[in-house]
Design a protein around this motif. Sequence first.
Motif, PDB file in Angstrom:
ATOM      1  N   GLU A  65       0.966  -1.233  -0.074  1.00 35.31           N
ATOM      2  CA  GLU A  65       0.226   0.259  -0.336  1.00 35.31           C
ATOM      3  C   GLU A  65       0.421   1.477   0.501  1.00 35.31           C
ATOM      4  N   TRP A  66       1.853   1.765   0.555  1.00 36.29           N
ATOM      5  CA  TRP A  66       3.041   2.177   0.471  1.00 36.29           C
ATOM      6  C   TRP A  66       3.511   2.773  -0.698  1.00 36.29           C
ATOM      7  N   LEU A  67       3.790   1.498  -1.071  1.00 30.70           N
ATOM      8  CA  LEU A  67       4.453   1.788  -2.247  1.00 30.70           C
ATOM      9  C   LEU A  67       2.965   2.510  -3.974  1.00 30.70           C
ATOM     10  N   ARG A  68       2.047   1.614  -2.866  1.00 30.56           N
ATOM     11  CA  ARG A  68       0.660   2.378  -4.268  1.00 30.56           C
ATOM     12  C   ARG A  68       0.707   3.995  -3.788  1.00 30.56           C
ATOM     13  N   ILE A  69       1.098   4.599  -2.577  1.00 27.45           N
ATOM     14  CA  ILE A  69       1.298   5.615  -2.196  1.00 27.45           C
ATOM     15  C   ILE A  69       2.070   6.462  -3.759  1.00 27.45           C
ATOM     16  N   VAL A  70       2.747   5.172  -3.303  1.00 25.94           N
ATOM     17  CA  VAL A  70       4.655   6.122  -4.162  1.00 25.94           C
ATOM     18  C   VAL A  70       4.314   6.504  -5.334  1.00 25.94           C
ATOM     19  N   ALA A  71       3.577   5.191  -6.383  1.00 26.65           N
ATOM     20  CA  ALA A  71       3.172   5.602  -7.955  1.00 26.65           C
ATOM     21  C   ALA A  71       2.335   5.841  -8.075  1.00 26.65           C
ATOM     22  N   SER A  72       1.463   6.661  -6.841  1.00 23.34           N
ATOM     23  CA  SER A  72       0.197   7.388  -7.985  1.00 23.34           C
ATOM     24  C   SER A  72       1.051   8.890  -8.174  1.00 23.34           C
ATOM     25  N   ASP A  73       1.615   9.134  -7.524  1.00 23.68           N
ATOM     26  CA  ASP A  73       2.297  10.184  -7.549  1.00 23.68           C
ATOM     27  C   ASP A  73       3.143  10.291  -8.375  1.00 23.68           C
ATOM     28  N   TYR A  74       3.957   9.234  -9.112  1.00 24.92           N
ATOM     29  CA  TYR A  74       3.789   9.236 -10.372  1.00 24.92           C
ATOM     30  C   TYR A  74       3.353   9.233 -12.259  1.00 24.92           C
ATOM     31  N   ARG A  75       2.272   9.022 -11.419  1.00 23.92           N
ATOM     32  CA  ARG A  75       0.593   9.019 -11.388  1.00 23.92           C
ATOM     33  C   ARG A  75       0.244  10.801 -12.464  1.00 23.92           C
ATOM     34  N   ALA A  76      -0.003  11.436 -10.861  1.00 24.70           N
ATOM     35  CA  ALA A  76      -0.649  12.634 -11.179  1.00 24.70           C
ATOM     36  C   ALA A  76       0.772  13.633 -11.751  1.00 24.70           C
ATOM     37  N   ALA A  77       2.620  12.697 -11.488  1.00 22.99           N
ATOM     38  CA  ALA A  77       2.846  13.753 -12.831  1.00 22.99           C
ATOM     39  C   ALA A  77       3.029  13.905 -14.021  1.00 22.99           C
ATOM     40  N   ARG A  90       6.650  17.083 -26.462  1.00 21.54           N
ATOM     41  CA  ARG A  90       7.677  17.672 -26.031  1.00 21.54           C
ATOM     42  C   ARG A  90       8.251  18.016 -24.690  1.00 21.54           C
ATOM     43  N   GLU A  91       7.185  18.981 -24.551  1.00 23.47           N
ATOM     44  CA  GLU A  91       7.147  19.651 -23.597  1.00 23.47           C
ATOM     45  C   GLU A  91       6.984  18.872 -22.251  1.00 23.47           C
ATOM     46  N   GLN A  92       5.482  17.515 -22.586  1.00 26.25           N
ATOM     47  CA  GLN A  92       4.881  16.849 -21.475  1.00 26.25           C
ATOM     48  C   GLN A  92       6.420  16.031 -20.731  1.00 26.25           C
ATOM     49  N   ILE A  93       7.187  15.755 -22.000  1.00 21.86           N
ATOM     50  CA  ILE A  93       7.971  15.085 -21.407  1.00 21.86           C
ATOM     51  C   ILE A  93       9.228  15.425 -21.143  1.00 21.86           C
ATOM     52  N   LEU A  94       9.200  16.480 -21.168  1.00 24.29           N
ATOM     53  CA  LEU A  94      10.392  17.386 -20.548  1.00 24.29           C
ATOM     54  C   LEU A  94      10.297  18.094 -19.082  1.00 24.29           C
ATOM     55  N   GLY A  95       8.486  17.644 -18.777  1.00 24.78           N
ATOM     56  CA  GLY A  95       8.953  17.709 -17.514  1.00 24.78           C
ATOM     57  C   GLY A  95       8.434  16.822 -16.816  1.00 24.78           C
ATOM     58  N   LEU A  96       7.834  15.804 -17.582  1.00 29.44           N
ATOM     59  CA  LEU A  96       8.736  14.546 -16.517  1.00 29.44           C
ATOM     60  C   LEU A  96       9.591  14.661 -16.282  1.00 29.44           C
ATOM     61  N   ALA A  97      10.704  14.940 -17.727  1.00 36.28           N
ATOM     62  CA  ALA A  97      12.189  15.010 -16.795  1.00 36.28           C
ATOM     63  C   ALA A  97      12.592  15.914 -15.685  1.00 36.28           C
ATOM     64  N   ARG A  98      11.894  16.618 -15.561  1.00 35.19           N
ATOM     65  CA  ARG A  98      11.835  17.927 -14.479  1.00 35.19           C
ATOM     66  C   ARG A  98      11.457  17.300 -13.485  1.00 35.19           C
ATOM     67  N   PHE A  99      10.644  16.612 -13.083  1.00 35.08           N
ATOM     68  CA  PHE A  99       9.838  16.199 -12.350  1.00 35.08           C
ATOM     69  C   PHE A  99      11.021  15.134 -11.389  1.00 35.08           C
ATOM     70  N   ILE A 100      11.643  14.858 -12.059  1.00 29.90           N
ATOM     71  CA  ILE A 100      12.527  13.507 -12.132  1.00 29.90           C
ATOM     72  C   ILE A 100      13.960  14.371 -11.043  1.00 29.90           C
ATOM     73  N   ALA A 101      14.286  15.386 -12.388  1.00 28.77           N
ATOM     74  CA  ALA A 101      14.862  15.871 -11.407  1.00 28.77           C
ATOM     75  C   ALA A 101      15.268  16.468 -10.304  1.00 28.77           C
ATOM     76  N   GLU A 102      14.240  17.440 -10.496  1.00 24.32           N
ATOM     77  CA  GLU A 102      14.180  18.198  -8.945  1.00 24.32           C
ATOM     78  C   GLU A 102      13.641  17.475  -7.569  1.00 24.32           C
ATOM     79  N   GLY A 103      13.797  16.220  -8.024  1.00 25.91           N
ATOM     80  CA  GLY A 103      13.446  14.835  -6.565  1.00 25.91           C
ATOM     81  C   GLY A 103      14.344  14.308  -6.577  1.00 25.91           C
ATOM     82  N   LEU A 104      15.701  14.610  -7.260  1.00 23.57           N
ATOM     83  CA  LEU A 104      17.195  14.161  -6.999  1.00 23.57           C
ATOM     84  C   LEU A 104      18.202  14.169  -5.983  1.00 23.57           C
TER      85      LEU A 104
END
Length: 199
Positions: A65-77, A90-104
């Motif tokens: 259940e904890w990992l489902r919550i984590v996964a839902s954060d990615y779906r929300a991104a 193109r901007e959507q893909i870059l926005g997704l990459a930015r989400f990962i970059a900001e979480g590093l």
Amino acid sequence: MTSTAGRPTRVAKLPPRERILDAAEELFQSEGIRRVGVQAIAERAETTKMAIYRHFETKDALVAEWLRIVASDYRAAFDRVEAEHPGRPREQILGLARFIAEGLPAISHRGCPFINSIAELPDRDHPARRVIEEHKAHQTRRLVGMCTEAGLPDPEQAAAEITFVLEGAQVSTQNGSIDRAGDRLMTIVEGIIDQRRYR
């Protein structure tokens, strides 16, 4: 999940199930799944083991259940970047990459919950492993869709390359092997998109 700042006040206000999940997340992230027992979660959540088992049949179910919550954060991104850049894949893909970059920065001291969990849960039949596999499959489908909409000639291959970069950046940040991982991540993803668009 919420920040751990001001934890005692916040915990007292959370409903029991959310309090348990909050405590489990904090302990799983800081100490690992295998090292954390149900009693430790109960103490951190200011409840009892019996109360935990009323909400979650087993510890494995709580992990899943904890990992489902984590996964839902990615779906929300994914949802967020699609809403912020309608019709602009193109901007959507870059926005997704930015989400990962900001979480590093968080990954640098806690690690990626999916990577950490897979390392601790070798049994592919574990319910949490199934949550991770379903999450990765869903993420791949959505990324392939974005690459298709962007007009990339081989969207499956483009999505695979982007996934390698996103996940590689998280691993490299976790083990400290690459500096400026977020900047490098954005540059590489942008290069993948543009090189494929203009071939």
